[in-house]
Design an enzyme around this catalytic site. Structure first.
Site, mmCIF file in Angstrom:
data_model
loop_
_atom_site.group_PDB
_atom_site.id
_atom_site.type_symbol
_atom_site.label_atom_id
_atom_site.label_comp_id
_atom_site.label_asym_id
_atom_site.label_seq_id
_atom_site.Cartn_x
_atom_site.Cartn_y
_atom_site.Cartn_z
ATOM 1 N N LEU A 179 -5.718 8.834 1.659
ATOM 2 C CA LEU A 179 -5.003 10.083 1.415
ATOM 3 C C LEU A 179 -4.343 9.974 0.047
ATOM 4 O O LEU A 179 -3.762 8.938 -0.292
ATOM 5 C CB LEU A 179 -3.923 10.338 2.470
ATOM 6 C CG LEU A 179 -4.364 10.737 3.884
ATOM 7 C CD1 LEU A 179 -3.138 10.928 4.772
ATOM 8 C CD2 LEU A 179 -5.219 11.994 3.879
ATOM 9 N N ASP A 180 -4.415 11.046 -0.740
ATOM 10 C CA ASP A 180 -3.730 11.070 -2.029
ATOM 11 C C ASP A 180 -2.220 10.968 -1.824
ATOM 12 O O ASP A 180 -1.695 11.319 -0.756
ATOM 13 C CB ASP A 180 -4.031 12.373 -2.771
ATOM 14 C CG ASP A 180 -5.489 12.515 -3.153
ATOM 15 O OD1 ASP A 180 -6.188 11.489 -3.210
ATOM 16 O OD2 ASP A 180 -5.923 13.666 -3.386
ATOM 17 N N ARG A 181 -1.530 10.558 -2.857
ATOM 18 C CA ARG A 181 -0.070 10.418 -2.808
ATOM 19 C C ARG A 181 0.608 11.695 -2.298
ATOM 20 O O ARG A 181 1.509 11.644 -1.454
ATOM 21 C CB ARG A 181 0.458 10.074 -4.213
ATOM 22 C CG ARG A 181 1.974 10.042 -4.314
ATOM 23 C CD ARG A 181 2.416 9.850 -5.761
ATOM 24 N NE ARG A 181 3.863 9.949 -5.872
ATOM 25 C CZ ARG A 181 4.696 8.913 -5.747
ATOM 26 N NH1 ARG A 181 4.215 7.715 -5.518
ATOM 27 N NH2 ARG A 181 6.000 9.084 -5.851
#
Length: 307
Positions: free
Chosen positions: A136-138
């Protein structure tokens, strides 16, 4: 965190008279490397005794493998605000808040989800290495699966590659998607690195195959709420694909524009459905929309329930 390094497998009739090694590589899905490591550490037992790998088994035999070794954490734990949605001895599913990296991306970085998971395990009296099964992206919130051993990670990576781990997201797009695209559809568009940017990705015929399925849930005020399911997991895939269509995610400054309504890309991982290979059960884990996305939906007069 309950400690039990052994997994027990009862040999069924169809594997009668096969070798120990064949059973380990067959229904137990152990790699050659893992078998070699278990052999050296005396981590294989047949009916309580160490067997030769070429020994033939019989129906009903009890084959045990020590695939849950106690491991020292490679990070120092620290309290991080996140929710645990599911946890057992092999797997956990956590609800990651936006603005938190899954693991350190530079030397000495603190405050990541991995640091929080190590702290959580230590509070339970356990320890281990954090092995995310996917990414998951930040600034993407929502569900992330973590394996508690190399063996569990291998099994779930196989589920992911064979498309038995279903990942569902909710995204809020700028513009009304239905004016130019069907209510349900599939985006087939390969993704490659942007030549002159260290972070960006782009659609390119030279890129890796990327497939995104979507369904429009609601539209209003020049915005669209879509449910998204991934066949592949390329970096920034959802963000790149909808920007390529001309409908970037609201708040996505990398592929669209900043928004006064939300300070990050409007993307939430809301559901994980999978077959648990070590419990032989099907599980569906869900996550509600976080408060910033609920506020965004209300402001846009869009449905704010997670679906």
């Amino acid at each position: 965190m309950k400690e039990n390094k052994w997994i027990t497998y009862r040999v069924p009739g169809e594997w009668n008279k096969r070798t120990v090694q064949e059973v380990l590589k067959g229904p137990l899905l152990l790699s050659n490397r893992m078998i070699s490591r278990l052999t050296r550490s005396r981590g294989i037992r047949l009916n309580g005794s160490m067997p030769w790998l070429q020994r033939r088994v019989r129906e009903g035999d009890r084959l045990q493998v020590a695939v849950r070794p106690r491991e020292r954490a490679d990070l120092e734990g620290e309290p991080i605000n996140f929710q645990v949605r599911y946890e057992d001895i092999d797997l956990m599913v956590v609800d990651k808040p936006a603005g938190v990296n899954v693991h350190p991306v530079r030397s000495g970085e603190r405050g990541t989800l991995a640091h929080g998971i190590v702290h959580h395990w230590k509070e339970q009296g356990g320890e281990g290495k954090v092995r995310p099964v996917h990414r998951l992206d930040r600034d993407t919130s929502g569900l992330l699966m973590v394996a508690k051993s190399a063996y569990a990670h291998q099994l779930m990576d196989r589920e992911l590659r064979e498309k038995r781990l279903k990942r569902v997201y909710l995204a809020f797009l700028k513009g009304r998607l239905s004016l130019s695209h069907p209510v349900t559809g599939t985006i087939h568009a390969p993704i490659a690195r942007e030549r002159n940017h260290p972070l960006r990705r782009r659609v390119s015929p030279q890129g890796d195959a990327a497939i995104t399925h979507y369904r429009i849930i609601d539209e209003a005020n020049q915005a669209t709420k879509v449910q998204v399911e991934l066949d592949t997991g390329r970096t920034h895939q959802i963000r790149v694909h909808f920007a390529h269509l001309g409908f970037p995610l609201l708040g996505d400054s990398l592929y669209g524009r900043k928004s006064s309504l939300i300070s990050r890309q409007a993307l939430h991982a809301c559901e994980l459905t999978f077959h648990h290979p070590l419990r032989s059960e099907n599980l569906q884990i869900t996550s509600p929309l976080p408060e910033d996305l609920k506020r965004l939906a209300r402001e846009l007069k869009l449905d704010w329930e997670a679906k």
